[in-house]
Enzyme design. Sequence first.
Site, PDB file in Angstrom:
ATOM      1  N   GLN B 255       8.193   1.382  -6.779  1.00 25.13           N
ATOM      2  CA  GLN B 255       7.744   1.955  -5.691  1.00 25.13           C
ATOM      3  C   GLN B 255       6.629   2.810  -5.786  1.00 25.13           C
ATOM      4  O   GLN B 255       5.879   2.867  -4.864  1.00 25.13           O
ATOM      5  CB  GLN B 255       9.029   2.640  -5.188  1.00 25.13           C
ATOM      6  CG  GLN B 255       8.593   3.421  -3.790  1.00 25.13           C
ATOM      7  CD  GLN B 255       8.526   2.237  -2.561  1.00 25.13           C
ATOM      8  OE1 GLN B 255       9.071   1.487  -2.912  1.00 25.13           O
ATOM      9  NE2 GLN B 255       7.815   2.757  -1.785  1.00 25.13           N
ATOM     10  N   HIS B 258       2.859   1.789  -5.560  1.00 25.89           N
ATOM     11  CA  HIS B 258       2.114   1.367  -4.109  1.00 25.89           C
ATOM     12  C   HIS B 258       0.905   2.286  -3.717  1.00 25.89           C
ATOM     13  O   HIS B 258      -0.017   1.873  -3.255  1.00 25.89           O
ATOM     14  CB  HIS B 258       3.235   1.486  -3.089  1.00 25.89           C
ATOM     15  CG  HIS B 258       4.199   0.325  -2.816  1.00 25.89           C
ATOM     16  ND1 HIS B 258       3.393  -0.915  -2.555  1.00 25.89           N
ATOM     17  CD2 HIS B 258       5.293   0.109  -2.917  1.00 25.89           C
ATOM     18  CE1 HIS B 258       4.176  -1.813  -2.241  1.00 25.89           C
ATOM     19  NE2 HIS B 258       5.546  -1.377  -2.622  1.00 25.89           N
TER      20      HIS B 258
END
Lengths: 426, 426
Positions: B255, B258
């Site tokens: 995550q 990103h």
Amino acid sequence: MNKILYPKKEDWAKILERPVNKGEDLEKVCQAVFDEVARDGDEALKKYTWYFDRVKMADFEVTNEEFEVADREVAADLKEAIGLAKENIERFHEVQLSGINEYVNANGFRCWQEARAIECVGLYVPGGSAPLFSTVLMLAIPARIAGCREVVICTPPGEDGRVNPVILWTARLCGVSRVYKVGGIQAIAALTLGTGTIPRVDKIFGPGNRFVTAAKQMVGRYGVAIDMPAGPSELMIVADGTACPRFVAADLLSQAEHGPDSQVVLVTCVERLVEEVERELREQLDRLPRKSIAEMALKCSKYVVLNSREECVEMANLYAPEHLMLCVEDYMAWVPRIRNAGSVFLGNYSTESAGDYASGTNHTLPTNGYARAYSGVGVDSFMKKISFQEIRPEGLAYLGKTIEIMADNENLTAHGNAVRVRVESL
Amino acid sequence: MNKILYPKKEDWAKILERPVNKGEDLEKVCQAVFDEVARDGDEALKKYTWYFDRVKMADFEVTNEEFEVADREVAADLKEAIGLAKENIERFHEVQLSGINEYVNANGFRCWQEARAIECVGLYVPGGSAPLFSTVLMLAIPARIAGCREVVICTPPGEDGRVNPVILWTARLCGVSRVYKVGGIQAIAALTLGTGTIPRVDKIFGPGNRFVTAAKQMVGRYGVAIDMPAGPSELMIVADGTACPRFVAADLLSQAEHGPDSQVVLVTCVERLVEEVERELREQLDRLPRKSIAEMALKCSKYVVLNSREECVEMANLYAPEHLMLCVEDYMAWVPRIRNAGSVFLGNYSTESAGDYASGTNHTLPTNGYARAYSGVGVDSFMKKISFQEIRPEGLAYLGKTIEIMADNENLTAHGNAVRVRVESL
């Protein structure tokens, strides 16, 4: 990463706060580009592609040759991975049409969707000259059926500081006991931000004047949703030789009395109908209490005479009216051909007023051509869907290579790693 | 009303043009009110209720006494009319939960909904450092399944004027043959307004940088819809003692890579897990090509240790994360308690990467707390529902009085007339 141990409840909101997206002021830049694209079309695209992207483009559309070159350039293993992903995505999305909403893959994984009520919703009920208790019905009923935990109403107080009793009675009837006497921008702000008295809600519904409309456009910045964009109310009537001019005139007037900006259009292939409706309309108009409002709306309204039924259908779909009345003999044959409309009224006795109040359909509908992309308010509007997936170890072993190849090709190595550390452990 | 006889096709759009809603600049006024309500709460509501509505209010909430007074003041015939309308509205909305979508009233009328594909949709696929071909899959597949007549893609050209071949190959694989090499604000403007080359669409989907995001916020003014508001990507992991620290660390990093503004939160009742995940995370981080991006994201990220499973559930629902991983033993028991999330990943092997690429769920999901009110993209996002009603003469005779009473009480006489002229004719 920051460690927070056993925080108190009252600090939770603070802990979970997301960085506020100030949203730099790109609006002026955007407006300039939009204006130029509206005026110069492709030439403006060329200009801005050079200006922003530093590329000179003669044409924008990808040619068949370019597709063929791409086909030769993509590696076989990536093609295979994308193909397998496509199959799963297709299956999971296909079941959404059926209402089953679950996709089970025999290799050890499954995906499904579950609907949940939006927890806290705010309904705005306008005050002013008319007490719009029908708005309470149209919003509070689906909210309750969806299962929203908290449903509150804001409505402006009258000069005496009171709310029209019909609104209060209807609210209670529909199970809403928290009604706040506040309207306008400040009501929308209160529902968006929360105050000592009024709770912050997740989604705001309901019509309003230009102040309310403008305020609803702002709430997205604060993470709150709205039902749909607002615009003046509209009615298109498509009529054939079996339509009754007296009925048609009455419906056109019922739309026109909403406000001076109401949109009213009659479409027909029967030229004489226009004269007959016009005559009826003059006669009925004179007896209306809201005559002056209706007259203003009618100034911009239109009778359109076309050559064929095909053309009538096509024009209705092009306009995408909020309300569409089909005063034609074989109306059921028209139904499958209507592609863009908010709510459709079939035959000579399905008057739009019925849907506004009492037949059961919702009267909160997309205006301004939004019927091309938006549905009217329904139970769906008070719910959202969450997707779930359960991947067993063998399922991840099956999917692993596909995910790794795709992630690596998007240069997202850590995404691939999340698979690798698991597959290695098996 | 204006009469238009047998217009040429090329004039139709002009004829159907709606008055452009200039949207006066109420934004500043709104912002001032919002800022004050955020700061002063109820006091600001009092101030603005006086300022705009000229009413001095001490309290806003309607009291029980006021409801009781209202009950006495509403006329019996109006109560009866509203009650009957409520029944029909309830029935029609209840069937929406079942998927039957039709309500037949034995007195001679019926209402139903039909879904239609949004006709023309535009998909925006970002360019830049990584070719996001997975975005093509996630948007083009549901568009095709919904049955959209026209699906076009805009994606920025590289410095060489070309588009990444994987994007082109995937577009063709998903049945999209119209791809335009244009990106940024100008691409969104083109899809909104149409140009010689690029068609105007009804709804625009897809992620993008801050320019694209700002441009998408404007398209509503032109009658075009968007998929959902955009924000930085987010992952919350709730983990118990059965979670594997190595897996959890890998997911947090996937995550974090990103972007520097990615949101990453680990919630657990097991304090030692935090240390173990932290150790793994340091180790894995060092090997990442996008290490510097991930490091920036991790600076704002959080480990939260709570007292109980109940608290973990509650915190997940309060945060409403885009992605929620439940790395807990009895995850199926948690499912019914999850009320706010975009997509949920169950157990130790359901890594978020799977949903990003290949398991079947969509990766276009609500961020920024929007999961409280929005669903992720699905086939629904490419469709809308139209309501239909067919009222036979006897049906209108049955409903007539109800509609008349309600319309007259909202001071909308012409709405009542539309019923009266019909009932008189029977």
